[in-house]
Structures are given as C-alpha cells and as structure tokens.
Design a protein around this motif. Structure first.
Motif, PDB file in Angstrom:
ATOM      1  N   PHE A 103     -19.251 103.916  66.105  1.00 21.66           N
ATOM      2  CA  PHE A 103     -18.351 102.909  65.541  1.00 21.66           C
ATOM      3  C   PHE A 103     -17.295 103.670  64.706  1.00 21.66           C
ATOM      4  O   PHE A 103     -16.764 104.668  65.187  1.00 21.66           O
TER       5      PHE A 103
ATOM      6  N   GLU B 272     -29.855  92.246  68.230  1.00 15.67           N
ATOM      7  CA  GLU B 272     -28.485  92.178  68.742  1.00 15.67           C
ATOM      8  C   GLU B 272     -28.385  93.294  69.777  1.00 15.67           C
ATOM      9  O   GLU B 272     -28.227  94.462  69.441  1.00 15.67           O
TER      10      GLU B 272
ATOM     11  N   ASP C  67     -29.152  95.044  64.049  1.00 19.09           N
ATOM     12  CA  ASP C  67     -27.812  95.391  64.496  1.00 19.09           C
ATOM     13  C   ASP C  67     -27.870  96.497  65.560  1.00 19.09           C
ATOM     14  O   ASP C  67     -28.625  97.460  65.422  1.00 19.09           O
ATOM     15  N   VAL C  68     -27.058  96.355  66.605  1.00 17.13           N
ATOM     16  CA  VAL C  68     -26.958  97.376  67.675  1.00 17.13           C
ATOM     17  C   VAL C  68     -28.355  97.838  68.114  1.00 17.13           C
ATOM     18  O   VAL C  68     -28.626  99.036  68.240  1.00 17.13           O
TER      19      VAL C  68
ATOM     20  N   GLN D 156     -19.264 105.550  59.784  1.00 14.41           N
ATOM     21  CA  GLN D 156     -20.572 105.062  60.234  1.00 14.41           C
ATOM     22  C   GLN D 156     -21.276 106.096  61.118  1.00 14.41           C
ATOM     23  O   GLN D 156     -21.418 105.895  62.334  1.00 14.41           O
TER      24      GLN D 156
ATOM     25  N   TYR E 291     -21.316  96.626  57.370  1.00 15.95           N
ATOM     26  CA  TYR E 291     -22.159  97.256  58.391  1.00 15.95           C
ATOM     27  C   TYR E 291     -22.092  98.789  58.275  1.00 15.95           C
ATOM     28  O   TYR E 291     -22.481  99.520  59.170  1.00 15.95           O
TER      29      TYR E 291
ATOM     30  N   ARG F 231     -32.490  90.552  61.449  1.00 11.32           N
ATOM     31  CA  ARG F 231     -31.580  90.601  62.599  1.00 11.32           C
ATOM     32  C   ARG F 231     -31.228  92.084  62.758  1.00 11.32           C
ATOM     33  O   ARG F 231     -30.806  92.731  61.800  1.00 11.32           O
TER      34      ARG F 231
ATOM     35  N   ASP G 203     -16.625  98.707  57.352  1.00  9.26           N
ATOM     36  CA  ASP G 203     -16.865  97.788  58.468  1.00  9.26           C
ATOM     37  C   ASP G 203     -17.591  96.542  57.945  1.00  9.26           C
ATOM     38  O   ASP G 203     -18.684  96.214  58.392  1.00  9.26           O
TER      39      ASP G 203
ATOM     40  N   ARG H  33     -11.409  91.140  63.804  1.00  6.57           N
ATOM     41  CA  ARG H  33     -12.300  90.012  63.585  1.00  6.57           C
ATOM     42  C   ARG H  33     -12.090  89.306  62.249  1.00  6.57           C
ATOM     43  O   ARG H  33     -12.878  88.443  61.863  1.00  6.57           O
TER      44      ARG H  33
ATOM     45  N   ARG I 289     -13.484  85.540  59.544  1.00  8.72           N
ATOM     46  CA  ARG I 289     -14.203  85.952  58.326  1.00  8.72           C
ATOM     47  C   ARG I 289     -13.502  85.496  57.053  1.00  8.72           C
ATOM     48  O   ARG I 289     -13.838  85.956  55.957  1.00  8.72           O
TER      49      ARG I 289
ATOM     50  N   PHE J 233     -14.893 101.001  68.336  1.00 13.84           N
ATOM     51  CA  PHE J 233     -13.747 100.433  67.605  1.00 13.84           C
ATOM     52  C   PHE J 233     -12.425 101.099  68.002  1.00 13.84           C
ATOM     53  O   PHE J 233     -11.397 100.864  67.378  1.00 13.84           O
TER      54      PHE J 233
ATOM     55  N   HIS K 280     -26.680 103.331  62.427  1.00 10.51           N
ATOM     56  CA  HIS K 280     -25.832 104.232  61.643  1.00 10.51           C
ATOM     57  C   HIS K 280     -25.936 103.848  60.182  1.00 10.51           C
ATOM     58  O   HIS K 280     -26.197 102.688  59.853  1.00 10.51           O
TER      59      HIS K 280
ATOM     60  N   HIS L 251     -19.635  86.397  63.328  1.00 12.83           N
ATOM     61  CA  HIS L 251     -18.588  87.116  62.598  1.00 12.83           C
ATOM     62  C   HIS L 251     -17.841  88.137  63.464  1.00 12.83           C
ATOM     63  O   HIS L 251     -16.993  88.855  62.944  1.00 12.83           O
ATOM     64  N   ASP L 252     -18.191  88.232  64.736  1.00 12.59           N
ATOM     65  CA  ASP L 252     -17.560  89.227  65.616  1.00 12.59           C
ATOM     66  C   ASP L 252     -16.626  88.628  66.657  1.00 12.59           C
ATOM     67  O   ASP L 252     -15.981  89.377  67.386  1.00 12.59           O
TER      68      ASP L 252
HETATM   69  C1  NOJ Z   1     -22.515  94.559  65.338  1.00 12.99           C
HETATM   70  C2  NOJ Z   1     -22.068  93.775  64.147  1.00 12.99           C
HETATM   71  O1  NOJ Z   1     -22.246  92.407  64.402  1.00 12.99           O
HETATM   72  C3  NOJ Z   1     -20.614  94.143  63.908  1.00 12.99           C
HETATM   73  O2  NOJ Z   1     -20.010  93.321  62.948  1.00 12.99           O
HETATM   74  C4  NOJ Z   1     -20.552  95.586  63.507  1.00 12.99           C
HETATM   75  O3  NOJ Z   1     -19.190  95.976  63.391  1.00 12.99           O
HETATM   76  C5  NOJ Z   1     -21.220  96.486  64.554  1.00 12.99           C
HETATM   77  N1  NOJ Z   1     -22.472  95.953  65.000  1.00 12.99           N
HETATM   78  C6  NOJ Z   1     -21.477  97.867  63.993  1.00 12.99           C
HETATM   79  O4  NOJ Z   1     -22.476  97.813  63.011  1.00 12.99           O
END
Ligand code: NOJ
Length: 556
Positions: free
Chosen positions: A179, A274, A215-216, A183, A76, A213, A73, A429, A433, A161, A116, A334-335
């Motif tokens: 995810f 996030e 994540d999740v 993960q 990530y 930053r 991923d 995505r 990228r 996903f 994760h 990036h998402d």
């Molecule tokens: C948010 C991240 O911005 C994304 O790119 C990632 O796939 C998911 N969290 C899972 O880590």
C-alpha cells in the motif's frame, strides 16, 4: 500505564451464533461524532451516540482503526496495535465505550490490520536503525536493490495505491509496501510477528471486544523467491493458492492459530475476513477452523439488476452452506463510492474493472451523469432487499441517511493516499468519509463544535439526522423500521425464490417465517402477491409496486 479491562457486560454473554444474521454498523471513528471539537471524531463522540445506534436497531458495531496513527491511510497505518490514538481517546474511554455498547445490547467488532504496520511502529523504527540481515529487519520484507549500486528496486512492482511498491532506506536496502510507503508489509514467516498478533487479539478480547474485522486477510502469507518476478509476470500468475503474495493456501495456517485464540473465550470471538479473492476461494477464509466469516462484495460490485442480484444471492447462499458459515452482504463501506450515488450513475455492465475513481469522474466531469434521485430510490430498494436476506448485513455510517458521495472536495482538502499516488486517475475515497451531519445547521452540522476534518457540503443539512428524525418517509425512518422488523422476521438461513413472481425485472423470495420480499428493478409498476404489506422503500401506487421499489409482506 495499564488500565484494568472493563468487566464485559453479561447481558450479551452466551450466544455463540450471534453474528450469523447480525446487522453490523460500520463506524469510521474519525468521521462519526466529535465530542471535543477538534474536528476529528472520537470515542466520547461514539459513546454520546449510543442512544442513536440503539434506536437504529443494529446488533453490532464494526469500528474501523482507532489506534495511534499518523493517518497516512486513514488509520490503516497503525503505530501501536494495543493502544488508542490520543486524538481519538484513551484506553479507559475505550473500556467505557465497550461497556456502554454492551449495556445497550450492541456488540463490538474492531479492525485488525495485520498485513502492514505504519512506518512509525516501534518495530519498523528498530528495523531502520538495525543493519541489513538483522532480526529487526526480518520482521518486515527488506531486500537489496538491483543495478550496479543497488539503486534500482528489487522488482518493478506497483503498490495498490499507485506508485512503486518498494522504497529505499538510508543504508540502500529496500522494503516492500503493497500500500503506501508509510505502510511496510510484515514478514509473516517471522515467529515474533505471529506471536505479537496473537497477543493483540487477546488484548482486545480481554477488554470485551466481541470480534475482529481482518484487513487484507488474503495478503499476509508471502513466498518471495530470491529472483523476484516482474509486475507483468506477477499479473499473469494464477491465483490458485500459490501466488507469491495473494491468497496463498498457507495463509490459513495463521488463521488456524488465531482460531485457537478466539476459542479461548466464551462465547468465542468472531472474525470476518476482508479478502478480495475469487469467489470460490472465499469459503476457506470463512471456515470454522479459520476466521469463520468472509466478506462477500458481490452485491457491492453489481448493478441494480434483477438477474445479477439473483445469481449473486443464490451463489453465495450455496457457498455459505459449503463452509458452514453465513454470508455477509455489503453495499457501502469506507472504500467505495456510496451506493446511493453508484446507482445514480450509468450501469457498469460486465466491466467490473471500472474503478471507483473513474466511475466518479462520470458524474464530476463536464457532463454530469449522476441522477441523485433515482440513485437514492434504488439504494433504498436495494437495502430493503439486502436486509431480508439470510446472513449478516454490514451497513456503513451515513447510508441510513441516504447520503450521497461528496464530490465537492478541493484537491488541497483531500486526504486519501490513492488521490495523491494516482494523480488525475482516482479521486480516492474521501467522498464517502466526510463527517456525518447530525443537525440541519450549526458548526459542522452537529458533528462537533469546530470545523470537520473533511469539508461538508451545504446539502448535508437536509440529509442530517435532525432533518430525518421525525419524518416517517425519511431514509432514516426506513432503516429503523426495517431493522426492527428484521428482528421479528428472521428465521433460519434459507430463502425460497417465488418463481411465479420472479420474472423479468422482478425478484421475489420468502423466508420460513412467512416474510415475503418483492423488488421491482424495472421501470413499470407491478402487482404484489397477496399478503399484509409491512414496509415499502417507496409509496405503493394504486396498490402496485412502483419502479425501483421493494416491499416486505407477511404472506396471506
Ligand atoms: C483495506 C481497507 O479497507 C482500506 O481502507 C485500506 O486502505 C487498505 N485495506 C490497506 O490497509
């Protein structure tokens, strides 16, 4: 091998509030600059482009994951939270990068992925090798299956996903992954997990990192009963702080512990969450006892529309005032589909459920709907609007070049798990990228000496840094000028709507420094108020502000 941390540069020390109105440039490291020619961007590549970042005028860099990873991923999926992926560099190069950024007056925020790990993480490997009920399995979320022989998953949950959220291991147990299967979700009730992440925060803080930053951030705390609800039941549950998995109130106990770590440093390390939560619950993540700041994705989800923009700005400034934090503005990352492209597609209106993939099909389908020119024009106007707002602005690499989403990626070249796990539904995505074009021509348009890891389209050359560098009308020049002026004009974190001008399709506001911003969201030119015009996102027409254009003025 442990390498002594680089001495943190003193040039930036001291200002604990640096983040409140910072411009932060997101680097997706594998797609930024490739110094060793293996097709994957690396830390040496970033170091070589620090003069570019300085000239751009950003205050900080947010670096997406650079940790060892099999890239299930895009990084990530982290194998080791306290190391650098050998494909990208070394810890010594990381230290060199921090020192060079600091010398250039640029701070560094790194991505932390605590919901994760990857399935290659030594803890997950240990969990697989250990029996059910062992301390090794307790660091993750393992369950017995249902059915006569446990052959059915503990619940019918779908991962974010696509596809099932539970995967079976060799001895028959199942583990949770919200995810990709690569993960596995951590069990944050496990004290070892909690301690280890605090150690990771210290590890990078000691190396001079200025912030994180997260994540999740809304997913860590989970409360899973013995009898799990079905996916349909989960979907119906209110997100009021007690949902079994998302945005639980007790997640903030974790962040209170992290705050103690952040405050061990001078200036305290910062963090931005996030957290995809209801807007009125965002303030908890942004609290000074917790992470301190939270992403606000409201503008990213809006159409290019005066009413939507005004409501979002007013709402978020109020929210920030409540939490004592400053708000964050984001159009691209990036998402999501790049904003130059989103704004060239038909508006989504109230249908916020339209997923980016479906949105993209609109332009990739048999009747292409993308108007690339108006998309970029609106994106430039929106960015100038954003950069004048109080709060911090998060910019995504390539938006300063006005890049569009790359549609022309063959299925076999795609990398994003969302593409593979939702066949035909979501293109994923990868389109935002694709490695950056630095030169008009040459191997991978100056990204590196070899082919880029995602194919770049022909049109990238015309959008390259080289093509825009000396052109005063280019998007790159617009960003440079805007970021420089922003430093001069920023003042306290307030704005005043100029009611007499903010009518219909026009929004205008002033900042206490006398900085006036006017955006025309409509189709017809409008008059500008009196004042010195400092910058416009497109040329004025007979002194008037044309359609889809923003102007910055110094009030008369
Ligand atoms: C948010 C991240 O911005 C994304 O790119 C990632 O796939 C998911 N969290 C899972 O880590």
């Amino acid at each position: 091998m442990t390498i002594a941390p680089a001495p943190a540069a003193t040039i930036l020390a001291g200002d604990a509030d640096w983040w409140r109105q910072a411009s932060v440039y997101q680097i997706y490291p594998r797609s930024f600059a490739d110094a060793n020619g293996d097709g994957i961007g690396d830390l040496k590549g970033i170091i070589s482009r620090i003069p570019y970042l300085s000239e751009l005028g950003v205050d900080a860099v947010w670096l997406s994951p650079f940790y060892p990873s099999a890239l299930a991923d895009g990084g990530y999926d982290v194998d080791d939270y306290r190391d650098v992926d050998p494909k990208i560099g070394t810890l010594a190069e990381f230290d060199e990068m921090v020192a060079a950024l600091h010398t250039a007056g640029i701070r560094l925020i790194v991505d932390i992925v605590p919901n994760h790990s990857s399935d290659r993480h030594e803890w997950f490997q240990a969990a697989l090798a250990a029996p059910a009920g062992s301390p090794e399995r307790d660091r993750y979320i393992f369950r017995d299956g249902k059915g006569e022989n446990g052959e059915l998953p503990p619940a019918d949950w779908t991962s974010i996903f696509g596809g099932p959220a539970w995967t079976r291991v060799a001895d028959g147990q199942w583990y949770l992954h919200n995810f990709a299967p690569e993960q596995p979700d951590f069990n944050w009730r496990n004290e070892e997990v909690r301690q280890d992440f605090r150690e990771t925060l210290r590890f990078w803080s000691d190396r001079g990192v200025d912030g994180f930053r997260i994540d999740v951030a809304h997913g860590l705390a989970k409360d899973l009963a013995d009898e799990l609800p079905s996916q349909a039941e989960l979907d119906e549950l209110p997100k009021d702080g007690f949902h079994p998995m998302w945005d639980r109130d007790d997640v903030h106990e974790i962040y209170a512990e992290w705050r103690e770590v952040f405050d061990e440093y001078d200036p305290p390390r910062i963090a931005v969450a996030e957290a995809w939560v209801e807007a009125d619950r965002r303030a908890r993540y942004a609290s000074a006892d917790g992470l301190g700041q939270a992403f606000n994705f409201d503008l990213l989800e809006a159409d290019f529309d005066a009413d939507q923009f005004r409501e979002i700005v007013s709402f978020n400034l109020d929210l920030a005032a409540q939490s004592g934090s400053s708000t964050t503005w984001v159009f691209s990352n990036h998402d999501v589909v790049r904003h130059a492209t989103r704004y060239g597609l038909p508006p989504r209106g109230a249908d916020k459920e339209v997923k980016q993939g479906k949105e993209w099909l609109l332009s990739g389908g048999s009747e292409p709907a993308l108007d690339a020119e108006i998309g970029l024009r609106r994106a430039r106007a929106a960015t100038l609007f954003e950069l004048a707002l109080p709060g911090s602005a998060y910019l995504y690499q390539g938006e300063e070049l006005g890049l569009h989403e790359v549609a022309e990626i063959a299925p076999e070249a795609r990398q994003d798990p969302t593409f593979f796990r939702s066949p035909g539904e979501d293109v994923g995505r990868d389109g935002c990228r694709v490695p950056l074009p630095w030169t008009r021509e040459g191997s991978s348009f100056g990204f590196g000496s070899g082919d880029a890891h995602l194919p770049q389209p022909e049109w990238f050359g015309a959008s390259s840094v080289e093509a825009q560098d000396d052109d005063p009308s280019s998007t790159l020049s617009l960003y440079r000028r805007a970021l420089a002026l922003r430093h001069e004009l920023q003042s306290d974190e307030t704005l005043e709507w100029l009611e007499e001008i903010s009518t219909g399709n026009v929004l205008a506001f002033s900042r206490p420094s006398g900085w006036v911003t006017v955006t025309n969201f409509g189709d017809e030119p409008v008059d500008l108020p009196a004042g010195e015009v400092l910058l416009t996102s497109a040329p004025l027409e007979d002194g008037r502000l044309p359609a889809a254009t923003t102007a910055w003025l110094r009030a008369a």
